[in-house]
Design a protein around this motif. Structure first.
Motif, PDB file in Angstrom:
ATOM      1  N   PHE A 140     -38.993   4.214  -9.220  1.00 33.65           N
ATOM      2  CA  PHE A 140     -38.242   3.795  -8.030  1.00 33.65           C
ATOM      3  C   PHE A 140     -36.821   4.381  -8.050  1.00 33.65           C
ATOM      4  CE2 PHE A 140     -38.029   0.308 -11.158  1.00 33.65           C
ATOM      5  CZ  PHE A 140     -36.662   0.134 -11.306  1.00 33.65           C
ATOM      6  N   PHE A 141     -36.283   4.632  -6.855  1.00 34.29           N
ATOM      7  CA  PHE A 141     -34.940   5.210  -6.739  1.00 34.29           C
ATOM      8  C   PHE A 141     -34.284   4.659  -5.482  1.00 34.29           C
ATOM      9  CE2 PHE A 141     -37.781   7.735  -4.308  1.00 34.29           C
ATOM     10  CZ  PHE A 141     -37.091   8.494  -3.386  1.00 34.29           C
ATOM     11  N   ASP A 142     -32.950   4.707  -5.458  1.00 41.27           N
ATOM     12  CA  ASP A 142     -32.218   4.061  -4.375  1.00 41.27           C
ATOM     13  C   ASP A 142     -31.125   4.955  -3.823  1.00 41.27           C
ATOM     14  OD1 ASP A 142     -32.243   1.269  -3.103  1.00 41.27           O
ATOM     15  OD2 ASP A 142     -33.211   0.924  -5.030  1.00 41.27           O
ATOM     16  N   ARG A 143     -30.100   4.348  -3.260  1.00 46.46           N
ATOM     17  CA  ARG A 143     -29.000   5.119  -2.657  1.00 46.46           C
ATOM     18  C   ARG A 143     -28.362   6.050  -3.680  1.00 46.46           C
ATOM     19  NH1 ARG A 143     -27.345   4.003   2.204  1.00 46.46           N
ATOM     20  NH2 ARG A 143     -25.331   4.985   1.809  1.00 46.46           N
ATOM     21  N   ASP A 144     -27.871   7.194  -3.195  1.00 44.70           N
ATOM     22  CA  ASP A 144     -27.142   8.169  -4.013  1.00 44.70           C
ATOM     23  C   ASP A 144     -27.915   8.553  -5.283  1.00 44.70           C
ATOM     24  OD1 ASP A 144     -25.188   7.719  -2.079  1.00 44.70           O
ATOM     25  OD2 ASP A 144     -24.064   6.319  -3.336  1.00 44.70           O
ATOM     26  N   PRO A 145     -29.164   8.964  -5.150  1.00 45.32           N
ATOM     27  CA  PRO A 145     -29.989   9.191  -6.340  1.00 45.32           C
ATOM     28  C   PRO A 145     -29.716  10.524  -7.027  1.00 45.32           C
ATOM     29  CG  PRO A 145     -31.227   9.749  -4.380  1.00 45.32           C
ATOM     30  CD  PRO A 145     -29.899   9.215  -3.903  1.00 45.32           C
ATOM     31  N   ILE A 146     -30.154  10.610  -8.291  1.00 46.52           N
ATOM     32  CA  ILE A 146     -30.266  11.892  -8.987  1.00 46.52           C
ATOM     33  C   ILE A 146     -31.744  12.262  -8.962  1.00 46.52           C
ATOM     34  CG2 ILE A 146     -29.855  13.180 -11.102  1.00 46.52           C
ATOM     35  CD1 ILE A 146     -27.912  10.970 -11.947  1.00 46.52           C
ATOM     36  N   GLY A 151     -37.194  20.398 -12.219  1.00 46.50           N
ATOM     37  CA  GLY A 151     -36.534  20.364 -13.521  1.00 46.50           C
ATOM     38  C   GLY A 151     -35.038  20.524 -13.478  1.00 46.50           C
ATOM     39  N   LYS A 152     -34.493  20.921 -12.340  1.00 42.37           N
ATOM     40  CA  LYS A 152     -33.037  21.024 -12.197  1.00 42.37           C
ATOM     41  C   LYS A 152     -32.524  19.733 -11.556  1.00 42.37           C
ATOM     42  CE  LYS A 152     -29.355  23.652  -9.991  1.00 42.37           C
ATOM     43  NZ  LYS A 152     -29.013  24.569  -8.883  1.00 42.37           N
ATOM     44  N   PHE A 153     -31.635  19.034 -12.232  1.00 45.62           N
ATOM     45  CA  PHE A 153     -31.154  17.735 -11.763  1.00 45.62           C
ATOM     46  C   PHE A 153     -30.077  17.916 -10.693  1.00 45.62           C
ATOM     47  CE2 PHE A 153     -32.099  15.475 -16.099  1.00 45.62           C
ATOM     48  CZ  PHE A 153     -33.425  15.882 -16.005  1.00 45.62           C
ATOM     49  N   GLU A 154     -30.260  17.199  -9.572  1.00 41.22           N
ATOM     50  CA  GLU A 154     -29.305  17.282  -8.466  1.00 41.22           C
ATOM     51  C   GLU A 154     -28.920  15.883  -8.013  1.00 41.22           C
ATOM     52  OE1 GLU A 154     -30.520  19.786  -5.214  1.00 41.22           O
ATOM     53  OE2 GLU A 154     -31.445  21.270  -6.539  1.00 41.22           O
ATOM     54  N   GLU A 155     -27.646  15.696  -7.741  1.00 36.67           N
ATOM     55  CA  GLU A 155     -27.155  14.403  -7.282  1.00 36.67           C
ATOM     56  C   GLU A 155     -27.012  14.438  -5.764  1.00 36.67           C
ATOM     57  OE1 GLU A 155     -23.798  11.233  -8.851  1.00 36.67           O
ATOM     58  OE2 GLU A 155     -24.265  13.046 -10.009  1.00 36.67           O
ATOM     59  N   PHE A 156     -27.473  13.373  -5.100  1.00 37.30           N
ATOM     60  CA  PHE A 156     -27.447  13.284  -3.643  1.00 37.30           C
ATOM     61  C   PHE A 156     -26.625  12.074  -3.201  1.00 37.30           C
ATOM     62  CE2 PHE A 156     -31.100  15.839  -4.610  1.00 37.30           C
ATOM     63  CZ  PHE A 156     -31.237  16.726  -3.551  1.00 37.30           C
ATOM     64  N   GLN A 157     -26.174  12.126  -1.964  1.00 37.72           N
ATOM     65  CA  GLN A 157     -25.435  11.008  -1.385  1.00 37.72           C
ATOM     66  C   GLN A 157     -26.188  10.489  -0.168  1.00 37.72           C
ATOM     67  OE1 GLN A 157     -22.416   9.768  -2.712  1.00 37.72           O
ATOM     68  NE2 GLN A 157     -23.014  11.183  -4.355  1.00 37.72           N
ATOM     69  N   GLY A 158     -26.319   9.161  -0.083  1.00 36.60           N
ATOM     70  CA  GLY A 158     -26.922   8.569   1.107  1.00 36.60           C
ATOM     71  C   GLY A 158     -28.146   7.741   0.801  1.00 36.60           C
ATOM     72  N   ASP A 159     -28.863   7.361   1.851  1.00 37.36           N
ATOM     73  CA  ASP A 159     -30.055   6.544   1.710  1.00 37.36           C
ATOM     74  C   ASP A 159     -31.209   7.389   1.162  1.00 37.36           C
ATOM     75  OD1 ASP A 159     -31.490   3.848   2.652  1.00 37.36           O
ATOM     76  OD2 ASP A 159     -32.784   5.557   3.086  1.00 37.36           O
ATOM     77  N   SER A 160     -31.938   6.834   0.211  1.00 42.59           N
ATOM     78  CA  SER A 160     -32.981   7.606  -0.473  1.00 42.59           C
ATOM     79  C   SER A 160     -34.081   8.074   0.477  1.00 42.59           C
ATOM     80  CB  SER A 160     -33.581   6.783  -1.617  1.00 42.59           C
ATOM     81  OG  SER A 160     -34.168   5.583  -1.134  1.00 42.59           O
ATOM     82  N   ASP A 198     -27.210   0.403   3.349  1.00 36.20           N
ATOM     83  CA  ASP A 198     -25.956   0.657   4.050  1.00 36.20           C
ATOM     84  C   ASP A 198     -25.565  -0.582   4.865  1.00 36.20           C
ATOM     85  OD1 ASP A 198     -24.638   1.825   6.772  1.00 36.20           O
ATOM     86  OD2 ASP A 198     -24.118   3.076   5.057  1.00 36.20           O
ATOM     87  N   GLU A 199     -24.260  -0.801   4.998  1.00 41.23           N
ATOM     88  CA  GLU A 199     -23.785  -1.982   5.750  1.00 41.23           C
ATOM     89  C   GLU A 199     -24.319  -1.982   7.179  1.00 41.23           C
ATOM     90  OE1 GLU A 199     -22.239  -4.672   4.544  1.00 41.23           O
ATOM     91  OE2 GLU A 199     -22.441  -3.695   2.585  1.00 41.23           O
ATOM     92  N   ASP A 200     -24.370  -0.820   7.812  1.00 40.09           N
ATOM     93  CA  ASP A 200     -24.870  -0.757   9.187  1.00 40.09           C
ATOM     94  C   ASP A 200     -26.338  -1.167   9.269  1.00 40.09           C
ATOM     95  OD1 ASP A 200     -22.429   0.057  10.081  1.00 40.09           O
ATOM     96  OD2 ASP A 200     -22.959   2.181  10.284  1.00 40.09           O
ATOM     97  N   ASP A 201     -27.092  -0.842   8.221  1.00 39.25           N
ATOM     98  CA  ASP A 201     -28.516  -1.180   8.232  1.00 39.25           C
ATOM     99  C   ASP A 201     -28.770  -2.658   7.932  1.00 39.25           C
ATOM    100  OD1 ASP A 201     -29.198   1.402   8.901  1.00 39.25           O
ATOM    101  OD2 ASP A 201     -29.372   2.052   6.818  1.00 39.25           O
ATOM    102  N   LYS A 202     -27.781  -3.322   7.369  1.00 33.12           N
ATOM    103  CA  LYS A 202     -27.884  -4.768   7.134  1.00 33.12           C
ATOM    104  C   LYS A 202     -27.417  -5.581   8.339  1.00 33.12           C
ATOM    105  CE  LYS A 202     -25.621  -4.546   3.081  1.00 33.12           C
ATOM    106  NZ  LYS A 202     -25.076  -4.965   1.766  1.00 33.12           N
TER     107      LYS A 202
END
Length: 456
Positions: A140-146, A151-160, A198-202
């Protein structure tokens, strides 16, 4: 267009994580709005009796890829790895010329704990099972996941959910431009815990408190990502001949308000309806030209056999012992009866569904059973074992025969080698593996990892 002459240019399988049968607006949820799933259902085939292959995640994922019940594949429970000897739908479609990709939660490489980016040389990565391209995490993964891009690790911003749909759209677009058919598997981490929205989604849920508040906020974003995907297919002018399927991996969660499973009995990890029955929709405008709701009992084991038929794959694409059936006739008209029962086996509990009737044992070998008529009693309140002995005995015999067949599969009888190679390793945790040691210090304060990473 009749199914027999239709082959989809693009195939997309989308799966939610822990979304219950009652968690759509079209199923009359009291507060959740799902306009994009509603639109998909209104334009396709909506299943009201669709079943996850098992009542939790890894086992169901194995059934999607193989067309076989999970225990046959070695995936006895969550975090247990898929056997390399299994034949997968991704391998079959890749061989047939489709570009293949996996996005999001994998959970078939034997890792428990929160989702970590998958290592490049993992022998049970998505790449090992037929996916040319993958952007995936172990669980399982959530907001701002890696995430791991092969095989190359990337960091993301936002909703999964939105992140992996955006990445899938890029993949599909690339193949549309290249004139190549594509197969995309999008496996969300939503609405699995930990709940992060996200606050808007709540905002649509002012009366809710966490964890329910963030849980439903995640579903708002997930539904929006379905809208993004469907709009992209329209903009690329490929929606007409794209096979798009949505379902969940198991029943809904307890202790969420309002409830997750409609009026069904049980939750995730139960073989009652609340643990197995999930939302499901297939949209394929070129073939499913008359939208409707079906009560036909279908399951995730049916996905691979259905794709074998519509993509004109050889029967040898699947192992000969399988549990699903092609449901392509259902795209044109209702089917009266499922010809063979559907079986579900998970941690020594078994359910067998033969159209209206469902037989359950909570412990294999106990000799104790429950029998329900789902047509008249979908809440499974009235046990008919004593009052309908003929049906009970017939279904008990069928369940026993099915179990015997699975025991042979577990031993490796279905593979050319006649045994399991390599031996099943069982589940592990990535936090204890030396390959992940260099990352632990940098990850220990991330919200999704904080309670799992312990550094002395």
């Amino acid at each position: 267009m009749p199914v027999s002459s239709a082959t989809p240019d693009h195939i997309i399988l989308v799966m939610a994580d822990d979304m219950g049968w009652g968690q759509t607006e079209y199923a009359n949820h009291p507060i959740l709005k799902t306009p994009n799933l509603n639109a998909m259902a209104a334009n396709g085939l909506r299943f009201d009796r669709f079943y996850a292959g098992a009542p939790n995640c890894s086992p169901t994922r194995a059934t999607v890829l193989t067309g076989r019940t999970n225990d046959r594949t070695g995936v006895l429970n969550h975090g247990v790895p898929l056997r390399p000897q299994e034949k997968t739908v991704a391998q079959a479609l890749k061989k047939a010329g489709y570009a293949t990709a996996h996005f999001g939660k994998w959970h078939l490489n034997g890792m428990r704990g929160p989702g970590a980016p998958i290592l490049k040389d993992d022998i049970r990565s998505p790449g090992a099972f037929g996916f040319d391209t993958w952007l995936s995490v172990t669980n399982f993964f959530d907001r701002d996941p890696i995430l791991s891009r092969m095989g190359k690790f990337e960091e993301f911003q936002g909703d999964s959910s939105e992140i992996i749909v955006d990445e899938a759209v890029k993949f599909i677009q690339k193949n549309v431009e290249a004139g190549k058919p594509s197969f995309s598997v999008i496996w969300y981490g939503t609405p699995h815990s930990p709940f992060m929205a996200d606050e808007d989604d709540k905002a649509p849920f002012p009366k809710l408190k966490d964890p329910s508040l963030s849980h439903y906020g995640e579903l708002v974003a997930m539904d929006r990502s379905i809208g993004t995907l469907r709009s992209a297919l329209q903009e690329m002018d490929i929606a007409e001949n794209t096979f798009l399927m949505f379902n969940s991996d198991n029943g809904g969660l307890p202790r969420i308000t309002p409830g997750t499973v409609g009026n069904l009995r049980g939750f995730k990890n139960s073989v009652y309806e609340g643990g197995l029955r999930v939302p499901a929709i297939i949209e394929w405008p070129a073939v499913i030209q008359t939208p409707r709701v079906t009560q036909f009992p279908a399951c995730t084991m049916d996905i691979f056999p259905t794709l074998v038929e519509i993509a004109e794959l050889p029967e040898s694409s699947m192992l000969s012992v399988r549990d699903g059936m092609s449901i392509t006739p259902l795209f044109q008209k209702e089917i009266a009866q499922r010809p063979e029962p559907m079986g579900f086996r998970h941690t020594n509990r078994v359910a067998l569904i033969d159209n209206d009737y469902k037989l359950i044992t909570q412990k294999l070998g106990s000799g104790k059973y429950e029998l329900y008529n789902l047509k008249s009693d979908q809440q499974e309140k009235m046990d008919l074992l004593e009052s309908q002995p003929e049906i009970a005995q017939r279904m008990i015999a069928a369940m026993q025969a099915w179990n015997e067949s699975i025991e042979k599969s577990i031993e490796g009888d279905d593979y050319p080698e006649g045994k399991v190679i390599p031996a099943d390793p069982g589940p592990s945790t990535w936090m204890t593996l030396k390959e992940y040691e260099p990352y632990l210090e940098g990850w220990k304060d991330r919200p999704e990892f904080r309670r799992y990473i312990k550094i002395q």
